[in-house]
Design a protein around this motif. Sequence first.
Motif: not given
Length: 471
Positions: A402, A444, A405-406
């Motif tokens: 996550g 994310g 993605m962030h």
Amino acid sequence: MSSVAETLTAVRSSAPAAAGTSYLLPVAGAAAARLARGWLWLGLLALIGSGVFSVLLVVSRTPGVQKLFPVADFFHVALVVHVDLSVLVWFTSIAGLLWSLASAARARFLGWAALAVATAGTALMAVAPFTGAGAPIMANYIPVLSGGVFMGGLLGFGLGFTLLVTRSLVALPPVAPRDGAAALRLGLWISVIPAALALAAFLWSYLTTPGDLSGKAYYEIVFWGGGHALQFTWTLLMLIAWLWLASACGARVPMSPRIAVLAFVLGAVCVLIVPVAYLLWPAHAVEHRNLLTFAMGLGGGLPILPVALAAVIALRPTTPIPAEARPLRAALYSSLTLFTVGGIIGFTIAGANVKIPAHYHGCIVGVTLALMGLVYHLLPQLGYAHPPRRLATFSSYCYGAGQLMHIGGLVWSGGYGVQRKVAGAEQVLRSTQEVVAMGIMGLGGLIAIIGGLLFVVAVIQAMRHGRAATR
């Protein structure tokens, strides 16, 4: 012939089972474990509170619902408390846990006093948004609310941190790095030194910052020097955790205790530039700020690569490990990946855009994942059960994926110049690429929140099962 065979047998039996060093640190005793459990609870409650405020961040931006909150700009108010709980309080709590575990019995009352005062300060910071909070001030390192309740809580937490550092300096005497355990204990003592310098920097900045400044400009200067110094402590704790986690998986690390201690020293020596910066220039001078930034970049890079390589070589994907060690390997791999990506992003920053939070999110979450993995490892030594294996393993990969993605979305949108520390319409997203990039960032972040929640659930389950087993 028989004598030759006997000699060969004796040589084999006396040879080490495998090359390398085992970096495992036993708990100093039952009393140390009790104090460490207290710090673990504070860190866990801080993460729970941070998760609650992350939900409130979303709710506060929902049309119509935001009118139900006690202050108009509740988004930034919640963001302040979310950041302080998830970074400042969490990192300090795990530092308190580790320093307590490795400490001698000296001045233990000071350790309990530090925990009590820090807990009271944290509670005040957490309730401040619901008491007429005051204006949110998004200063680097320690964002604040200008209201009295929050500032009182922050001062209380700072006092607790001061007591913790004082006690750790007294109760964590340096030892010769004769083996992996001694090297870790010496590394923990070294990690206290930047924390002590950070406290001195906070006080020095407070006493010398021009009185005519206010708001963000004031707090930016007050927290800049000490905030930089604290990053050395968090980075050192991460390096210790990498070696510790690799060994906890059953691997032997191809790094001698003396080299490991040298890496720890290199990770801390650049923090000595902090008092030099204060002696050469006032805290509000541009040269002061630039020198501290240079020191952090230099100290953050020197020791990380050799320790990371040693941990990766020791725990290759083909290395067989026990089933209960899989959560530790997941945390180690995720931590190494996030910190590396965050460091690489740091070299691409140009201007004030969202690449900056992408950089520090990668590095901060790299530290967080290493400390989470160490918590999983230490739970049985603290009197609790092992965490649920599948849940604990998935939590690290979920949190790490996550956050990748962030920060990936942040870097992508940063290439288009999207500004930092803004939300909603203030972001001025002009193209489809910017919208998609920020969408990936948001998704994310949601996945990372789920991973953090799963960590909390896994730890609480281990605590419950451990208590049930001791009844």
